[in-house]
Write an enzyme that holds these catalytic residues in place. Structure first.
Site, short mmCIF file in Angstrom:
data_model
loop_
_atom_site.label_atom_id
_atom_site.label_comp_id
_atom_site.label_asym_id
_atom_site.label_seq_id
_atom_site.Cartn_x
_atom_site.Cartn_y
_atom_site.Cartn_z
N VAL A 178 27.66 -3.91 -35.42
CA VAL A 178 27.48 -2.59 -36.01
C VAL A 178 28.46 -2.47 -37.17
O VAL A 178 29.55 -3.02 -37.13
CB VAL A 178 27.70 -1.41 -35.03
CG1 VAL A 178 26.60 -1.36 -33.98
CG2 VAL A 178 29.05 -1.46 -34.37
N SER A 179 28.02 -1.76 -38.20
CA SER A 179 28.86 -1.59 -39.39
C SER A 179 29.88 -0.47 -39.21
O SER A 179 31.01 -0.58 -39.65
CB SER A 179 28.01 -1.28 -40.62
OG SER A 179 27.10 -2.31 -40.84
N THR A 180 29.44 0.61 -38.59
CA THR A 180 30.28 1.81 -38.49
C THR A 180 30.11 2.47 -37.13
O THR A 180 29.16 2.21 -36.40
CB THR A 180 29.88 2.84 -39.56
OG1 THR A 180 28.54 3.27 -39.29
CG2 THR A 180 29.98 2.28 -40.96
#
Length: 135
Positions: A8-10
């Protein structure tokens, strides 16, 4: 050994999209075994190739430790088409099977085209997200 790759990026993505836990759960279902190695990148952009867990996975593939890689979507591997194709090529050249929970891509001209198109769309989506965030 079967490898599961999740990213996941964020934190926002984890809340609104597929959390790491959800990705791993779905990948484990696809694996149909508990004997897996998990490679998890938290809060790392899919645009860059140099990610800790991804680098470890790539090295383990090169070292012959992995027979299959399972990932939720191709865009979890990369949000940049060129990198997605590099990673895919490295995995498949070693005879390791690359499997996605949501979508199978046959090794046909049409399957390769669709896989590349999906990668290009993921790259476009990321560029649009970046554009909106910079405003």
């Amino acid at each position: 050994m079967i490898a599961i790759y999740a990213r996941v990026s964020t934190e926002e993505q984890a809340k609104k999209g597929f959390s790491l836990e959800d990705q791993i759960k779905e990948c484990r279902k696809k694996a149909k075994t508990d004997e897996v190695m998990e490679y998890i990148d938290r809060g790392v952009s899919g645009e860059i190739l140099d990610r800790h867990a991804l680098t470890k996975l790539r090295n383990d593939v090169k070292d012959g430790l992995i027979t299959k890689v399972i990932c939720l979507y191709p865009d979890r591997l990369s949000r940049k088409l060129m990198n997605q194709l590099i990673i895919t090529d490295e995995i498949e050249k070693r005879g390791v099977k690359l499997v996605f929970v949501n979508g199978e891509y046959t090794k046909t001209p049409e399957g390769n085209l669709f896989y590349s198109m999906r990668g290009a769309i993921a790259e476009f989506e990321k560029a649009k997200i970046n554009e909106r965030m910079s405003r």
